[in-house]
Design an enzyme around this catalytic site. Structure first.
Site, PDB file in Angstrom:
ATOM      1  N   ASP A  45      -3.207  23.710  68.407  1.00 32.71           N
ATOM      2  CA  ASP A  45      -4.166  23.273  67.512  1.00 32.71           C
ATOM      3  C   ASP A  45      -4.163  21.590  67.612  1.00 32.71           C
ATOM      4  O   ASP A  45      -3.090  21.082  67.927  1.00 32.71           O
ATOM      5  CB  ASP A  45      -3.978  23.731  66.229  1.00 32.71           C
ATOM      6  CG  ASP A  45      -3.735  24.990  65.694  1.00 32.71           C
ATOM      7  OD1 ASP A  45      -4.374  26.012  66.672  1.00 32.71           O
ATOM      8  OD2 ASP A  45      -3.136  25.463  64.829  1.00 32.71           O
TER       9      ASP A  45
HETATM   10  N1  URA Z   1       0.146  28.707  65.899  1.00 29.47           N
HETATM   11  C1  URA Z   1      -0.760  27.702  65.177  1.00 29.47           C
HETATM   12  O1  URA Z   1      -1.156  27.779  63.950  1.00 29.47           O
HETATM   13  N2  URA Z   1      -1.076  26.750  65.685  1.00 29.47           N
HETATM   14  C2  URA Z   1      -0.572  26.470  66.895  1.00 29.47           C
HETATM   15  O2  URA Z   1      -1.194  25.350  67.697  1.00 29.47           O
HETATM   16  C3  URA Z   1       0.119  27.420  67.564  1.00 29.47           C
HETATM   17  C4  URA Z   1       0.391  28.368  67.068  1.00 29.47           C
END
Ligand code: URA
Length: 229
Positions: free
Chosen positions: A101
């Protein structure tokens, strides 16, 4: 391969820019200035551009310490992409192995080898990924069992695959996942009434983030690291 295509692919310039560079006489082939893009080059040819020898980008395997506030796509109107941090001639030929993310940091793998990345991301392979999460509220011992049993995420029917939760301190935990659903770690903690305030990926398979890489830095993987997958 045609010389103009070789020039474009090895430098990242467009075919039009490559043609102009050729016409300007900036390119030599085996020591001679060549102005015509149609000339063929092969693996034995030495092509130089403004005095520097050019090479085609072969299979590429990198790890990056992904910083905050950048996205894993090749193009985004609102954020920097991770490719802005990479000093490679043709970033648009590369892809990230899965995604983190915008507000997740840590180990990100980048390649142009689709089969290699498929071995890491394919759900069948269950490649483990380890995340360090900081939480807004204290972790509860029963969370460990809930993660191991599988969690029902909001808007989904199937429980998550068994995940390992290690409580490190009151508000810090390591989570090991063997799948990769959208915002999975954040949604798993939300489902048990907590909130992730920082998330960092430390490990993919047996490969750990190189601690010498600062956020935004990347390096090529070694032959041994590539062979881990
Ligand atoms: N889980 C999440 O919530 N975000 C990420 O970037 C990777 C795994």
């Amino acid at each position: 391969m045609r010389l103009d295509r070789f020039l474009a692919e090895s430098t990242g310039m467009s075919r039009k820019e490559a043609t102009k560079a050729l016409h300007r006489g900036d390119v030599t082939l085996n020591g001679e200035v060549v102005k015509k893009g149609v000339v063929q080059v092969d693996t034995a040819s030495e092509v130089m551009f403004n005095g520097a020898t050019l090479k085609l980008q072969g299979p590429t395997y990198m790890m990056m310490h992904k910083p905050l506030d950048c996205v894993c796509s090749n193009d985004d109107p609102h954020h920097l992409t991770i490719f802005a941090y990479l000093d490679v001639p043709n970033p648009d030929k590369l892809h990230t192995v899965g995604r983190l993310d915008v507000d997740t940091t840590g180990l990100l793998l980048i390649t142009n080898d689709g089969q290699w990345s498929h071995r890491i991301t394919s759900p069948k392979r269950k490649c483990p990924k380890v995340y360090r999460a900081e939480l807004a509220d204290p972790l509860q011992p029963e969370n460990v069992n809930a993660f191991a049993q599988g969690i029902k995420l909001r808007g989904e029917v199937e429980l998550t695959q068994p995940a390992k939760l290690e409580i490190i301190s009151e508000r810090e935990a390591l989570v090991t996942l063997h799948e990769g659903r959208y915002h999975q770690v954040r949604r798993m903690f939300a489902a048990v009434g907590n909130k992730v305030v920082a998330l960092h990926r430390e490990q993919v398979g047996a490969l750990q983030l190189d601690p010498s890489l600062a956020p935004g830095e990347a390096r090529e993987l070694t032959v041994e690291e590539i062979a881990l997958f």
